[in-house]
Design an enzyme around this catalytic site. Structure first.
Site, short mmCIF file in Angstrom:
data_model
loop_
_atom_site.label_atom_id
_atom_site.label_comp_id
_atom_site.label_asym_id
_atom_site.label_seq_id
_atom_site.Cartn_x
_atom_site.Cartn_y
_atom_site.Cartn_z
CB SER A 1 -0.95 -0.04 1.20
OG SER A 1 -2.03 0.83 1.04
CG ASP B 1 -4.56 -1.79 1.01
OD1 ASP B 1 -3.63 -2.46 1.50
OD2 ASP B 1 -4.66 -0.56 1.14
#
Length: 276
Positions: free
Chosen positions: A56, A168
């Site tokens: 991320s 994510d």
């Protein structure tokens, strides 16, 4: 290119290069800007990780570092790209914001759009939405894997890479230390998703509940990997900032910088010992 995230299989794999110093950068939303402060402190003292694994925000900052951008240029990325701009709203897609609308902005910082063009080795972790597996990207196109790794569910639309849909990477592996433990002599860990003490009145919006849910899940899984690092940096001051806080970027960066300074002497000792 993507592949399933490997388990702890020992240091190095046949045919792969090993690295002296690696650094793992966790996810954490805008708190990931603390990674820039950590890298700034390391670089000021001549410490340059050769290999980076990130999830991320950690993947994005790892890519900025691996491209050769200075700490100031990394901060420009977060000053110039508004992660919640209404110009990025989705139409006909799930999520509030369309990840593909960020591509032109990312290309300003990664014009070659290639892992092979990076100055340092980079591993980017994302979650395959269909298989539920953590996947690692380290060759080929760069920008889409970075967006995939950062596609927070509900907020951003899933990102398609080579016909697969990703969200994510923090959902499965917010602290991908195993990628470096196999390949590096010394591993530094930087974790920027602390568990904060909260009161029920602080959970008054959908965004605050999503923030807390992600925080709880990511911290629990990340802790399992801390012991595989030679040294951990966990900026304590980050408990004062939320995952979606865009108003205190300079303070967050400084928090990472100041948290790194007390560790520099030990890091240098580890490097000297590792070179012996």
């Amino acid at each position: 290119m993507s592949k399933k995230l490997p388990g702890f299989e020992g240091k190095g794999k046949s045919g792969e290069r090993s690295y002296r110093l690696g650094i793992v950068l966790s996810g954490g939303g805008t708190r990931g800007v603390a990674h820039i402060g950590v890298l700034r402190a390391l670089l000021e003292h001549g410490i340059e990780p050769e290999c980076v694994a990130g999830t991320s925000a950690g993947a994005v900052i790892g890519a900025l570092y691996a491209t050769g951008h200075s700490a100031e240029r990394m901060m420009d990325f977060f000053r110039e790209i508004d992660p919640f701009s209404l110009t990025h709203m989705t139409f006909g897609k799930v999520g509030i914001l369309d990840t593909l609308k960020f591509v032109p902005e990312f290309l300003r910082y990664f014009p070659d759009d290639s892992f092979e063009a990076l100055q340092r080795k980079l591993y980017v972790v994302a979650t395959d939405l269909l298989s539920g597996e953590a996947m690692v990207f380290d060759t080929g196109q760069l920008v889409l894997p970075l967006l995939a790794s950062s596609s927070v569910p509900m907020v951003y639309s899933p990102t398609e890479v080579n016909g697969r849909w990703y969200v994510d990477g923090g959902i499965i592996d917010n602290f991908p230390v195993r990628l470096l433990r196999e390949r590096c002599d010394i591993v530094l860990g930087v974790h920027v998703s602390p568990m904060r003490e909260m009161k029920i009145e602080e959970l008054g919006s959908s965004l605050s509940i999503l923030d807390r849910a992600l925080e709880v899940g990511m911290f629990s899984r990340s802790q399992e990997g801390f012991g595989f690092c030679d040294l951990m940096i966990q900026p304590r001051g980050l408990v004062h900032y939320g995952m979606f806080d865009t108003k205190h970027l300079a303070d967050i960066e400084t928090t990472g910088y100041e948290a790194t300074l007390p560790h520099l002497a030990k890091i240098k000792r580890l490097l000297v010992r590792g070179a012996a």
